[in-house]
Design a protein around this motif. Structure first.
Motif, short mmCIF file in Angstrom:
data_model
loop_
_atom_site.label_atom_id
_atom_site.label_comp_id
_atom_site.label_asym_id
_atom_site.label_seq_id
_atom_site.Cartn_x
_atom_site.Cartn_y
_atom_site.Cartn_z
N SER A 72 -17.77 25.74 62.84
CA SER A 72 -18.88 26.23 62.03
C SER A 72 -19.84 25.11 61.68
O SER A 72 -21.07 25.25 61.79
N ASP A 73 -19.29 23.98 61.26
CA ASP A 73 -20.14 22.86 60.83
C ASP A 73 -20.81 22.15 62.01
O ASP A 73 -21.83 21.48 61.82
N ASP A 74 -20.25 22.31 63.21
CA ASP A 74 -20.95 21.78 64.39
C ASP A 74 -22.33 22.41 64.51
O ASP A 74 -23.30 21.74 64.91
N ILE A 75 -22.42 23.69 64.15
CA ILE A 75 -23.71 24.39 64.20
C ILE A 75 -24.50 24.12 62.92
O ILE A 75 -25.68 23.74 62.96
N ALA A 76 -23.86 24.31 61.79
CA ALA A 76 -24.57 24.30 60.51
C ALA A 76 -25.06 22.92 60.10
O ALA A 76 -26.15 22.79 59.52
N PHE A 77 -24.28 21.88 60.38
CA PHE A 77 -24.62 20.54 59.88
C PHE A 77 -24.91 19.51 60.98
O PHE A 77 -25.75 18.63 60.79
N ARG A 78 -24.22 19.61 62.10
CA ARG A 78 -24.33 18.54 63.10
C ARG A 78 -25.27 18.86 64.25
O ARG A 78 -25.53 18.01 65.11
N PHE A 79 -25.81 20.06 64.30
CA PHE A 79 -26.55 20.51 65.46
C PHE A 79 -27.67 19.56 65.85
O PHE A 79 -27.87 19.27 67.04
N SER A 80 -28.43 19.05 64.88
CA SER A 80 -29.59 18.20 65.18
C SER A 80 -29.33 16.72 64.96
O SER A 80 -30.27 15.92 65.01
N ASP A 81 -28.08 16.34 64.73
CA ASP A 81 -27.74 14.95 64.44
C ASP A 81 -27.64 14.14 65.73
O ASP A 81 -26.66 14.24 66.47
N ARG A 82 -28.65 13.33 65.99
CA ARG A 82 -28.68 12.57 67.23
C ARG A 82 -27.64 11.45 67.26
O ARG A 82 -27.40 10.87 68.32
N ASN A 83 -27.04 11.14 66.12
CA ASN A 83 -25.96 10.15 66.09
C ASN A 83 -24.59 10.75 66.37
O ASN A 83 -23.61 10.02 66.51
N TRP A 84 -24.53 12.05 66.45
CA TRP A 84 -23.29 12.76 66.76
C TRP A 84 -22.97 12.59 68.24
O TRP A 84 -23.84 12.80 69.09
N MET A 85 -21.76 12.25 68.55
CA MET A 85 -21.41 11.98 69.95
C MET A 85 -21.54 13.22 70.84
O MET A 85 -21.65 13.09 72.07
N GLU A 86 -21.55 14.40 70.23
CA GLU A 86 -21.66 15.62 71.03
C GLU A 86 -23.09 16.15 71.13
O GLU A 86 -23.33 17.20 71.72
N TRP A 87 -24.04 15.41 70.53
CA TRP A 87 -25.44 15.85 70.62
C TRP A 87 -25.94 15.63 72.04
O TRP A 87 -25.64 14.61 72.66
N PRO A 88 -26.72 16.56 72.58
CA PRO A 88 -27.15 17.83 72.00
C PRO A 88 -26.10 18.92 72.20
O PRO A 88 -25.40 18.95 73.23
N LEU A 89 -26.00 19.80 71.22
CA LEU A 89 -25.07 20.92 71.32
C LEU A 89 -25.77 22.08 72.01
O LEU A 89 -26.76 22.62 71.52
N THR A 90 -25.25 22.46 73.15
CA THR A 90 -25.79 23.59 73.89
C THR A 90 -24.85 24.79 73.75
O THR A 90 -23.68 24.65 73.39
N SER A 91 -25.35 25.95 74.06
CA SER A 91 -24.51 27.15 74.00
C SER A 91 -23.38 27.06 75.02
O SER A 91 -22.26 27.49 74.75
N ASP A 92 -23.65 26.48 76.20
CA ASP A 92 -22.58 26.32 77.20
C ASP A 92 -21.47 25.42 76.69
O ASP A 92 -20.27 25.72 76.88
N LYS A 93 -21.83 24.32 76.06
CA LYS A 93 -20.81 23.41 75.53
C LYS A 93 -20.00 24.09 74.43
O LYS A 93 -18.77 23.97 74.39
N PHE A 94 -20.69 24.82 73.54
CA PHE A 94 -19.98 25.47 72.45
C PHE A 94 -19.03 26.54 72.97
O PHE A 94 -17.89 26.65 72.49
N VAL A 95 -19.46 27.31 73.93
CA VAL A 95 -18.59 28.34 74.50
C VAL A 95 -17.40 27.71 75.22
O VAL A 95 -16.29 28.24 75.21
N HIS A 96 -17.62 26.56 75.84
CA HIS A 96 -16.51 25.82 76.46
C HIS A 96 -15.46 25.45 75.41
O HIS A 96 -14.25 25.57 75.66
N TRP A 97 -15.92 25.01 74.23
CA TRP A 97 -14.97 24.69 73.15
C TRP A 97 -14.23 25.94 72.71
O TRP A 97 -13.01 25.90 72.46
#
Length: 412
Positions: A201-226
């Protein structure tokens, strides 16, 4: 079949105006009408209206395969009515599709469950009536303010007739267990519990636009893979977040609306289904869960320290509910409305002194320079409110001396 429960919280408080000490007893209004109108219009244009339009398009595209749930506080429903009725109309269009479940909560988005059971029940019933009148649904599922839950709250919610309740899947609650199952209350086994998967939930709500996050950018394909990596036997993934995630917390240029537009189709192609909380209540549960101490979805601690963690907050909270007897005796509808709005949890959130890992979150939409300023302003308002209540109740007693309990039911 694995399921996604996608839930959105919609809330804005009535923010207080600057209320200095010398205004006490001067019969002034408490709430900043201009600021509340401006903020509501801003968030509605950036989030509520475009996000509702997108959801309506997605419902038409995917039919009943895509479903979501909302909890909309009474305070923001009142703001919609006062400032932007077209937002209510856009939610009504979503309701008409049959793809949305509306949840119950406290009318004032309050922490009444922690202090006053009778007030808690009054607010929940008032909110359920409001939801039914606006959207044609009597809520079947319950979401307490800030996902606050403890066993004693579960008892009350169950006894009010609810069969399922949402809360936080905090690590200190679950231990080795996964949030991706349905659980049941330890004290009321008929009450089912849906636990937020806070990481996803927080990957979307808080980390989605965080360019310092190692998983940025979060795409729908990546999220569905998780999502697809979750074990087959884990039957439900609860994605709970503020609706303001879309367009306000995460601005349009981050790609957040594109992410939401693409997500349902890609989730459905992987064999997941979308389910609402009342539908999820019929899944087999994983067993009882005891939560003796309150849990919430706030901050790293997932407890109540965001609202009641320091002496200022607790003093303000205690002072507020010491006024309840005066309010119950009062017949003034406007003062009862003020009483509701003064209970909103945001007022205590602004007094939070946790300015470390969670500091930026506590600054969001905060109208005060410091927690101390928030406390002083709020206590000045309470002092004035108490004086008004005394005056009104004295007049009532003089006019109707035989009456002893003028208002056992608070009106909204």
């Amino acid at each position: 079949m694995r399921n996604i429960c996608l839930y959105f919280q919609v809330h804005q408080p009535f923010r207080l105006r600057n209320f200095p000490f010398f205004d006490i007893g001067e019969n002034g209004d408490y709430f900043d009408e201009a600021a509340n109108r401006a903020l509501l219009r801003k968030v509605a244009q950036k989030c509520y209206l475009p996000a509702n339009k997108l959801l309506l398009d997605l419902f038409r595209k995917h039919g009943k395969d895509f479903r979501v749930s909302f909890s909309i506080s009474g305070t923001i429903l009142d703001q919609f009515e006062r400032y932007m009725p077209e937002v209510t109309e856009s939610f009504q269009k979503l309701a008409d599709t049959g793809n949305v479940e509306f949840l119950s909560e406290t009318y004032a988005h309050s922490l009444a469950a922690m202090k006053n059971k009778d007030e808690f029940i009054r607010q929940v019933n008032a909110h359920a009536e409001k939801i039914e009148s606006l959207f044609g649904q009597r809520p079947l599922a319950f979401r307490n303010t800030e996902l606050v839950y403890a066993d004693f709250i579960g008892e009350t919610v169950h006894d009010m007739g609810y069969k399922v309740m949402l809360t936080e899947g905090a690590d200190w609650v679950l231990g080795w267990r996964s949030p991706n199952y349905l659980y049941r209350s330890h004290v009321r086994p008929d009450l089912k519990l849906l636990l937020k998967n806070y990481r996803l939930s927080d990957d979307i709500a808080f980390r989605f636009s965080d360019r310092n996050w190692m998983e940025w950018p979060l795409t729908s394909d990546k999220f569905v893979h998780w999502l697809n990596a979750i074990l087959e036997e884990e039957e439900i993934v609860n994605l709970f977040m503020d609706y303001e995630t879309f367009g306000e917390h995460q601005w349009t240029d981050t790609g957040i609306f594109d992410f939401l537009e693409e997500l349902p189709g890609k989730v459905l192609k992987k064999g997941f289904g979308f389910i609402t909380p009342s539908e999820a209540a019929f899944l087999p549960d994983e067993g009882p869960l005891s939560i003796p101490y309150p849990v919430s979805w706030a901050d790293e601690e997932r407890d109540l320290t965001a609202w009641l963690g320091n002496d200022m907050q607790q003093d303000a909270f205690d002072t507020l509910y010491e006024l309840e007897d005066k309010v119950v005796r009062c017949q003034d509808v406007r003062l009862k409305r003020d009483w509701l709005y003064l209970q909103t949890s945001d007022h205590f959130y602004y007094m939070c002194t946790k300015h470390f890992s969670d500091g930026e979150v506590h600054k969001y939409f905060n109208p005060y320079e410091s927690p101390f300023d928030a406390f002083i302003n709020y206590m000045n308002v309470l002092a004035d409110f108490s004086l008004k209540m005394d005056t009104v109740n004295e007049i009532q007693q003089a006019l109707y001396p035989s009456e002893r309990n003028y208002g056992s039911k608070l009106s909204v």
